[in-house]
Design an enzyme around this catalytic site. Structure first.
Site, mmCIF file in Angstrom:
data_model
loop_
_atom_site.group_PDB
_atom_site.id
_atom_site.type_symbol
_atom_site.label_atom_id
_atom_site.label_comp_id
_atom_site.label_asym_id
_atom_site.label_seq_id
_atom_site.Cartn_x
_atom_site.Cartn_y
_atom_site.Cartn_z
ATOM 1 N N LYS A 50 18.006 85.700 -8.801
ATOM 2 C CA LYS A 50 17.924 87.083 -8.854
ATOM 3 C C LYS A 50 18.899 87.914 -9.523
ATOM 4 C CE LYS A 50 14.570 88.092 -5.664
ATOM 5 N NZ LYS A 50 13.273 88.995 -5.715
ATOM 6 N N SER A 304 14.727 78.106 -6.881
ATOM 7 C CA SER A 304 14.910 79.425 -7.034
ATOM 8 C C SER A 304 16.301 79.842 -6.374
ATOM 9 C CB SER A 304 13.908 80.210 -6.435
ATOM 10 O OG SER A 304 13.644 80.187 -5.210
#
Length: 505
Positions: A50, A304
């Site tokens: 992110k 992720s």
């Protein structure tokens, strides 16, 4: 796509982010018979991809916007990216996080310089609150996924993948929450190498992109499961939907058990611990291979993130072997006579017993809850069931029975005499201080609680199994009361795990 490729190539992400490794998963590759690689976004400074999108968006703020400060809503990973980027840029950051956010993520945001505001039970409530604060105070809202600059920042992962593995790639598996990561990677990969399949992966209990594509536009899910909190989004973005519908080759959904199995796979190969959303893509990759649908060539999964509460690992370890089909949970009925146990165990042979629960309940039949280690998955489980059945034993497969796995396995032997009109319900509520008390206070004293099981699994929501004596003429009133509590619930009175092990004699 040309605009996105240009944005990706000129992205500012490397001012704070790193080009992460693309590591081979040798153990899993050997096990599944295909080359599998893992993109290690868990190695970013904030342990999540992110940071890429957040910084790419914020690096383009004007001087006037920087003076106003930024705000975002996030369950944790986007929040950390915004907080770190804002601190590096000398910008004030206000981070609105759901009250159910794991403490490890809240603490990390504060350490990175973000001002945390806890609000709401989920991402959508937090986002609405953040939007209101932005409007009142003039903060710049940094969207977690539905922004072209955020999408382009995430797309730099696709650029790295094609540079790191110039050889044949069959498919890239990408986790989907709001869709920014999948949209960014697909935009770059499909522009340069359209033959590579890009596959989105969602949890079964939070499949918002799959629902949007089926409906022809973004839709709001009534509820989403929070186990994989990093992708627990009720509605995808307009721009991410447009790109994913056009560019993704498929979307796969997986169960929580399969996610747990993928977390274990990553640990076995890398000695690294992924968060549930971080292992989501690998779970989809495994599912694709098992379906016989995976293309030839290297298969790449995006890890992720690694922002997981340690206490959640208890739940993960309990469910991992079920997720990889390495354990069967069976309810077996044997004669309540001397020697029955020995005969039963002999039938199982040298297979490892992982669990064995029993308590006397009936003079003629004994009900056993047993776990059996498997080496050949569902095929072996079917063989065991057939063997036991052929020898006159009653068998019910509990491997995919949520009530059995979450509650009944810890309660075997709870039968009592004299109960009438007992009904069984499974409730789910946000795992926060006071939620269990709110639930209990919502049950009217007119009905007697006859069974209760709650266990903290280190998740963002709690699960309770409740038995209640509800006379037939009061059931309409009872349903009105539990509806008013506002927590999701399921009537499990006919569940075979309850009927065999807990139902009153």
């Amino acid at each position: 796509m040309t605009d996105y490729v240009r944005k990706i190539l000129t992205s500012a992400v490397y001012e704070v982010a790193e080009e992460t490794a693309l590591d081979p998963m040798r153990l899993l590759s050997t096990k599944l018979g295909q080359e599998i690689l893992l993109k290690r976004e868990d190695l970013q400074p904030v342990f999540s991809f992110k940071i890429r999108g957040a910084h790419n968006r914020m690096s383009q703020l004007t001087a006037e916007e920087r003076a106003r400060g930024v705000i975002c809503a996030s369950a944790g990973n986007h929040a950390q990216g915004v907080a770190l980027s804002a601190t590096r840029l000398g910008v004030r950051s206000i981070i609105v996080m759901p009250t159910t956010t794991p403490g490890i993520k809240v603490d990390a945001v504060r350490r990175l310089g973000g001002e945390v505001v806890l609000f709401g039970d989920g991402f959508d409530a937090a986002r609405a609150h953040a939007s209101g604060l932005a409007e009142r105070h003039g903060y710049v809202f940094v969207h977690p996924f539905d922004d072209p600059d955020v999408i382009a920042g995430q797309g730099t992962i696709g650029m790295e993948l094609l540079r790191q593995h110039p050889g044949e790639i069959g498919a890239i598996y990408v986790p989907i929450g709001g869709g920014g990561l999948a949209a960014g990677i697909a935009a770059f990969v499909k522009f340069l190498r359209p033959e590579i399949k890009v596959i989105g992966v969602e949890p079964e209990e939070a499949a918002s992109m799959k629902a949007a594509i089926a409906a022809g536009g973004p839709v709001t899910l009534n509820e989403v499961g929070l186990f994989a909190d990093g992708v627990a989004v009720r509605q995808v973005g307009d721009e991410t939907f447009r790109l994913c519908r056009e560019l993704l080759d498929d979307i796969i959904t997986v169960s929580n058990d399969e996610i747990c199995a993928a977390i274990k796979d990553i640990f076995d190969d890398m000695r690294a611990i992924a968060e549930p959303a971080g292992a989501l893509a690998l779970a989809g990759l495994r599912r694709h291979i098992e379906m016989g649908a995976a293309p030839k060539g290297a298969l790449i999964a995006i890890n992720s993130g690694a922002n997981v509460n340690f206490d959640r690992l208890r739940y993960v370890s309990e469910r991992a072997e079920i997720g990889e089909r390495a354990e069967a949970l069976l309810a077996v009925t044997i004669p309540e006579v001397p020697g029955s146990y020995r005969a039963f165990i002999r039938l199982l042979g040298r297979r490892a017993i992982t669990e064995f629960n029993y308590r006397y309940a009936h003079a003629s039949a004994a009900h056993i809850f047993v776990g059996v280690k498997l080496s050949q998955g569902d095929k072996e489980k079917r063989e065991i069931i057939d063997l036991l059945t052929a020898n006159g034993l009653g068998v019910t497969d509990m491997t995919d029975n949520e009530v059995a796995k979450l509650h009944v396995r810890y309660m075997v032997g709870g039968r009592v005499a004299g109960l009438t009109d007992e009904m069984l319900f499974r409730f789910q509520f946000p795992e926060r201080p006071g939620a269990l008390l709110t639930f209990l206070e919502g049950l009217n004293d007119a009905w007697n609680i006859s069974l209760f099981h709650y266990r903290n699994h280190g998740s963002d929501y709690g699960r309770v199994l409740v038995g209640v004596e509800v006379p037939i003429d009061t059931r309409a009133d009872f349903y009105a009361h539990i509806d008013a509590i506002g927590f999701p619930y399921w009537n499990e009175t006919e569940n075979p795990a309850y009927r065999q092990f807990l139902e009153a004699n």
